[in-house]
Design an enzyme around this catalytic site. Structure first.
Site, PDB file in Angstrom:
ATOM      1  N   SER A  84      -8.348  -9.890 -28.525  1.00  0.00           N
ATOM      2  CA  SER A  84      -8.195  -8.470 -28.822  1.00  0.00           C
ATOM      3  C   SER A  84      -9.469  -7.963 -29.465  1.00  0.00           C
ATOM      4  O   SER A  84     -10.065  -8.653 -30.294  1.00  0.00           O
ATOM      5  CB  SER A  84      -7.007  -8.246 -29.771  1.00  0.00           C
ATOM      6  OG  SER A  84      -6.995  -6.912 -30.248  1.00  0.00           O
ATOM      7  N   ARG A 126      -4.716 -14.678 -30.036  1.00  0.00           N
ATOM      8  CA  ARG A 126      -4.980 -15.587 -28.917  1.00  0.00           C
ATOM      9  C   ARG A 126      -3.934 -15.270 -27.851  1.00  0.00           C
ATOM     10  O   ARG A 126      -2.855 -15.857 -27.810  1.00  0.00           O
ATOM     11  CB  ARG A 126      -4.882 -17.036 -29.382  1.00  0.00           C
ATOM     12  CG  ARG A 126      -5.146 -18.060 -28.285  1.00  0.00           C
ATOM     13  CD  ARG A 126      -5.187 -19.467 -28.857  1.00  0.00           C
ATOM     14  NE  ARG A 126      -5.274 -20.470 -27.816  1.00  0.00           N
ATOM     15  CZ  ARG A 126      -5.397 -21.773 -28.044  1.00  0.00           C
ATOM     16  NH1 ARG A 126      -5.455 -22.225 -29.301  1.00  0.00           N
ATOM     17  NH2 ARG A 126      -5.457 -22.631 -27.049  1.00  0.00           N
ATOM     18  N   HIS A 161      20.370 -18.175 -24.586  1.00  0.00           N
ATOM     19  CA  HIS A 161      20.466 -16.756 -24.953  1.00  0.00           C
ATOM     20  C   HIS A 161      19.375 -16.361 -25.947  1.00  0.00           C
ATOM     21  O   HIS A 161      19.573 -15.479 -26.786  1.00  0.00           O
ATOM     22  CB  HIS A 161      21.851 -16.427 -25.522  1.00  0.00           C
ATOM     23  CG  HIS A 161      22.980 -16.733 -24.589  1.00  0.00           C
ATOM     24  ND1 HIS A 161      23.354 -15.895 -23.556  1.00  0.00           N
ATOM     25  CD2 HIS A 161      23.785 -17.814 -24.504  1.00  0.00           C
ATOM     26  CE1 HIS A 161      24.350 -16.433 -22.888  1.00  0.00           C
ATOM     27  NE2 HIS A 161      24.633 -17.606 -23.438  1.00  0.00           N
ATOM     28  N   THR A 183      -2.763  -9.808  25.312  1.00  0.00           N
ATOM     29  CA  THR A 183      -2.438  -8.566  24.620  1.00  0.00           C
ATOM     30  C   THR A 183      -2.870  -8.678  23.160  1.00  0.00           C
ATOM     31  O   THR A 183      -3.236  -9.753  22.686  1.00  0.00           O
ATOM     32  CB  THR A 183      -0.919  -8.280  24.669  1.00  0.00           C
ATOM     33  OG1 THR A 183      -0.244  -9.261  23.877  1.00  0.00           O
ATOM     34  CG2 THR A 183      -0.397  -8.328  26.095  1.00  0.00           C
ATOM     35  N   ARG A 228       9.709 -16.147  11.481  1.00  0.00           N
ATOM     36  CA  ARG A 228       8.803 -17.197  11.028  1.00  0.00           C
ATOM     37  C   ARG A 228       7.913 -16.697   9.881  1.00  0.00           C
ATOM     38  O   ARG A 228       7.793 -17.350   8.839  1.00  0.00           O
ATOM     39  CB  ARG A 228       7.929 -17.683  12.189  1.00  0.00           C
ATOM     40  CG  ARG A 228       8.672 -18.500  13.240  1.00  0.00           C
ATOM     41  CD  ARG A 228       7.704 -18.977  14.314  1.00  0.00           C
ATOM     42  NE  ARG A 228       8.342 -19.837  15.293  1.00  0.00           N
ATOM     43  CZ  ARG A 228       8.927 -19.418  16.414  1.00  0.00           C
ATOM     44  NH1 ARG A 228       8.954 -18.108  16.689  1.00  0.00           N
ATOM     45  NH2 ARG A 228       9.493 -20.278  17.247  1.00  0.00           N
TER      46      ARG A 228
END
Length: 450
Positions: A280, A287, A157, A109, A236
């Protein structure tokens, strides 16, 4: 023209690799289907279901080149019949002698072919991921070793905290990648399982020869025989996707940290930049951390695809095309993005620039690098909670008046001496443990995944 960025001549290198494009291209996919059908024919001849001569002729199809004309013929047949593999069957029949043509795809199949071929695809992808991750882990372990005692600011933080070492940070990265390798190794035997199930999973077409034929079939492909058909059991592939997603996300953590520490105001790390790179077109001084950005972007896409593949675990009855047709799209895309991320991460970690002078300067600039150790020492005299309150007030006063903390707090000579010391706790010993355990694991797991 190519409609997907994966295949784009302009942008494809950011979303795929030359290896992933070769592995997942249409000719390779059809080649895997043919490989599956050749193994099936060989197994059927082995148990006496089809003639040996037919199996030999079908095996010969593996040597054909599946070029544009053959692919277009398969595609035309697929569109004409609206059947997933009938176009391929007709092309294969036409390429075989008459006495062999009736035996190709005998009793199989769509899912028997495509599921097994997809497992072969996963095996190939897994090998490449394993190779790249081993290389990434090795580079991170070397960074941890080299910078075992390189002090830097530990941040919580988003703010400067107590000292750590860069080796400690790199060791946390390496240790996580090691667990990713463990998960790939542990999942290998669950994932590399063939499919030969027939119409509804019970192999009714083949009678008593079914299971011996199935065992011979998967053996020829180097796959495991499933205890039961998995036509509608998709865990799986979903698990493979989840492991890949967690792996690429681990790489994104490294990339994200590089992105943050490369900021000019921090300047502790810089990713390697190839000659000719332009940061840029309007700000020539820049960089940009292009690789780090892209790895994080790819990880987001892989996680989203993994989530959708988890949805394929829910299907109806013994066959549901909504599950495996979703996989046809997402498993290759996930593989492209994951392999692009690992390739970029190799370049990132192997060429990472570490500014140890800037790390030390940032550590000493804030005047709070010794606060945790100072709290420990003062706690002996005052008790922990009284010491914490006293030190917090002293640091508040020092900041508000612009004075040194030693001038805002009554310290003993021994306590004041702690302000001039950098204590990194057990960072070095933890690095040593990661290095030792990684060496054992790398020896045990070996160079090859499957």
């Amino acid at each position: 023209m190519d409609a997907h960025l994966i295949d784009s001549a302009v942008f494809g290198h950011q979303w795929s690799t030359p290896e992933s494009r070769r592995l997942l291209a249409e000719p390779a996919r059809i080649g895997r289907w043919v490989e599956v059908l050749a193994a099936l024919a060989g197994a059927q001849a082995e148990v006496g279901l089809i003639p040996e001569s037919a199996a030999a002729a079908i095996a010969g199809l593996r040597d054909r080149t599946w070029d544009g004309a053959a692919i277009e013929a398969i595609a035309a047949g697929t569109r004409r019949t609206s059947h997933s593999t009938l176009g391929m069957i007709d092309v294969l029949k036409g390429a075989l002698p008459a006495e062999a043509a009736e035996w190709v795809y005998y009793g199989a199949t769509v899912q028997d072919v495509t599921d097994t071929a997809q497992v072969l695809e996963i095996r190939a992808v897994g090998r490449l991921l394993w190779r790249d991750l081993r290389r990434i882990e090795a580079a991170l372990l070397e960074l941890a070793r080299l910078h075992r005692d390189t002090p830097m600011v530990g941040r919580t933080h988003g703010q400067p905290g107590s000292p750590i070492t860069f080796g400690f940070k790199a060791a946390t990265w390496a240790d996580e990648i090691g667990r990713c390798l463990d998960r790939l190794a542990q999942g290998r035997d669950r994932w590399l399982v063939g499919q030969l199930a027939g119409a509804v999973g019970v192999l009714g077409f083949f009678g008593s020869a079914a299971l011996p034929m199935q065992q011979a079939y998967v053996g020829r492909l180097g796959l495991a025989q499933p205890p039961i058909s998995w036509l509608s059991t998709r865990d799986r592939l979903a698990e493979f996707a989840q492991v890949v997603a967690s792996t690429v996300t681990a790489l994104a953590r490294v990339a994200n940290e590089t992105y943050a520490l490369a900021r000019a105001e921090i300047g502790e790390l810089r990713e390697p930049v190839a000659d000719g790179t332009v940061g840029s077109i309007t700000m020539p001084h820049k960089r940009n951390p292009e690789v780090s950005e892209q790895v994080v972007t790819l990880a987001r896409l892989v996680r989203s695809q993994s989530a959708v593949l988890t949805e394929t675990m829910v299907g109806e009855h013994e066959r549901d095309g909504r599950t495996w047709k979703t996989e046809w799209v997402l498993v290759p895309e996930l593989a492209h993005y994951a392999l692009a991320a690992t390739a970029m991460s190799v370049r990132l970690v192997e060429g990472l620039e570490v500014d140890t002078d800037r790390m030390l300067a940032n550590l000493t600039a804030g005047g709070s690098a010794s606060s945790e150790r100072l709290l420990s020492v003062v706690s002996v005299r005052l008790g922990k909670h009284r010491a914490q309150a006293a030190l917090q007030e002293a640091y508040r006063v020092a900041r508000s008046r612009g004075i040194a903390v030693v001038d805002a707090l009554d310290l003993t000579e021994e306590e004041a001496a702690e302000l001039d010391r950098v204590h990194v706790g057990a960072a070095g010993e933890m690095v040593d443990r990661v290095l030792a355990r990684a060496a054992e694991r790398r020896d045990a797991l070996g160079e090859d995944w499957a």
